[in-house]
Design an enzyme around this catalytic site. Structure first.
Site, short mmCIF file in Angstrom:
data_model
loop_
_atom_site.label_atom_id
_atom_site.label_comp_id
_atom_site.label_asym_id
_atom_site.label_seq_id
_atom_site.Cartn_x
_atom_site.Cartn_y
_atom_site.Cartn_z
N GLY A 100 0.83 -1.29 0.06
CA GLY A 100 0.23 0.00 0.14
C GLY A 100 0.80 1.35 0.06
O GLY A 100 0.62 2.16 -0.80
N ARG B 29 7.39 1.67 1.12
CA ARG B 29 7.55 0.48 1.18
C ARG B 29 8.02 -0.43 -0.01
O ARG B 29 8.81 -1.16 -0.04
CB ARG B 29 6.34 -0.47 1.74
N ARG C 34 2.11 11.22 -8.61
CA ARG C 34 1.36 11.30 -7.25
C ARG C 34 2.47 10.57 -6.17
O ARG C 34 1.95 10.26 -5.18
CB ARG C 34 0.36 10.68 -7.32
N ARG D 115 -0.27 -8.58 -3.33
CA ARG D 115 -0.34 -7.69 -2.36
C ARG D 115 0.38 -7.99 -1.02
O ARG D 115 0.25 -9.09 -0.62
CB ARG D 115 -1.60 -7.12 -2.14
N SER E 208 -0.54 -4.97 5.58
CA SER E 208 -0.67 -5.26 7.00
C SER E 208 -2.32 -5.53 7.29
O SER E 208 -2.86 -5.09 6.51
CB SER E 208 -0.16 -4.14 7.75
N ASP F 277 -1.89 -5.15 14.00
CA ASP F 277 -2.70 -4.97 15.30
C ASP F 277 -3.90 -6.12 15.36
O ASP F 277 -4.19 -6.58 14.44
CB ASP F 277 -3.40 -3.61 15.17
N ARG G 122 7.39 -4.43 12.96
CA ARG G 122 6.48 -4.23 11.41
C ARG G 122 7.69 -4.55 10.42
O ARG G 122 7.52 -5.30 9.47
CB ARG G 122 5.56 -2.90 11.33
N1 HPA Z 1 -8.29 -2.03 9.47
C1 HPA Z 1 -8.22 -1.96 8.44
N2 HPA Z 1 -7.12 -2.11 7.56
C2 HPA Z 1 -5.88 -2.51 8.41
C3 HPA Z 1 -6.13 -2.34 9.78
C4 HPA Z 1 -7.39 -2.09 10.18
O1 HPA Z 1 -7.62 -2.34 11.63
N3 HPA Z 1 -4.82 -2.60 10.35
C5 HPA Z 1 -3.89 -2.75 9.14
N4 HPA Z 1 -4.57 -2.65 8.02
#
Ligand code: HPA
Length: 241
Positions: A26, A30, A49, A93, A96, A211, A224
């Site tokens: 994303g 990265r 962009r 992809r 996270s 998370d 991470r």
């Molecule tokens: N929500 C959506 N996308 C995410 C989250 C989340 O809590 N954590 C990492 N990507």
């Protein structure tokens, strides 16, 4: 397709500058990090962009890395143009996710076999008549599982949610989804899988748990980075297999 739609391009690469296999984080920084740490002779092909894209080689094979941005509208633009304007065949992809399942822990690696979504993008495709089920390419997923096993990484394979909003007013829905086996939430996979299917490309989503939504836990930036490497290595080995 409408002509003027085709003309609007968000990737500043010349034909032939993007490899058939692309990793899609994303975050464009990265993408830069992957190119600098894993690709040989990496060249930046687009800065439009600041959504950087690079092509280099990995174990002698051409591989590109393209930032997708956050969310399905952004990721859709890049996936669509990579496939339709640059002939990309394989999109993986790397990102996270927030864990919904009690079975997952911070830093776990997850491969998304399928992706439910609250997005309206697919409802529009099917006139609201079909709840299309976006799924990973089976061959890519099988290869990724083999690669993870070989590397000794316990990659969890299962369904995820692609959400339109990062911040939700309906955490109760996350509990219900977890009851139905949904492992985690991110924001791009359903669109990626759908667009790949539509235009005959292969797609897979590999994530690390950044998370845990239910437990309110989060990884540190250093953690991470470490788990990101593990995931990128699986994705690269899968892309060139
Ligand atoms: N929500 C959506 N996308 C995410 C989250 C989340 O809590 N954590 C990492 N990507």
């Amino acid at each position: 397709m409408w002509k003027d739609q085709r003309m609007s391009t968000h990737i500043g690469a010349k034909p032939g500058e993007i490899a058939e296999r692309v990793l899609m984080p994303g975050d464009p920084l990265r993408a830069k990090w992957i190119a600098e740490n894993y690709l040989e002779d990496a060249k930046c092909y687009s800065t439009v962009r600041n959504m950087f894209g690079f092509t280099g080689t990995y174990q002698g094979k051409p591989v590109s890395v393209q930032g997708s941005g956050m969310g399905m509208p952004s990721a859709s633009i890049y996936a669509h143009e990579l496939i339709n304007e640059y002939g990309v065949k394989t999109l993986i992809r790397v990102g996270s996710c927030g864990a919904l399942s009690d079975e997952l822990n911070l830093r776990d690696v997850v491969a998304a076999i399928g992706s439910s979504t609250d997005s309206n993008m697919n409802r529009m495709r099917f006139d609201g008549l079909i709840d299309y089920a976006p799924v990973a390419d089976f061959g890519l997923l099988r290869t990724a599982v083999e690669v993870a096993e070989r590397r000794g990484v316990n990659m969890v394979v299962g369904p995820i949610l692609a959400a339109d909003a990062f911040y939700t007013d309906r955490p109760d829905l996350y509990d219900t989804l977890a009851d139905y086996g949904v492992l985690a939430v991110e924001m791009e996979s359903a669109a990626l899988y759908t667009i790949a299917a539509r235009y005959k490309a292969k797609a897979l989503t590999i994530l690390t748990v950044s998370d845990h939504i239910k437990r309110g836990e989060a990884t540190t930036a250093q953690e991470r980075e470490q788990t990101f490497s593990q995931m990128v290595e699986i994705a690269l080995d899968t892309a060139i297999a």
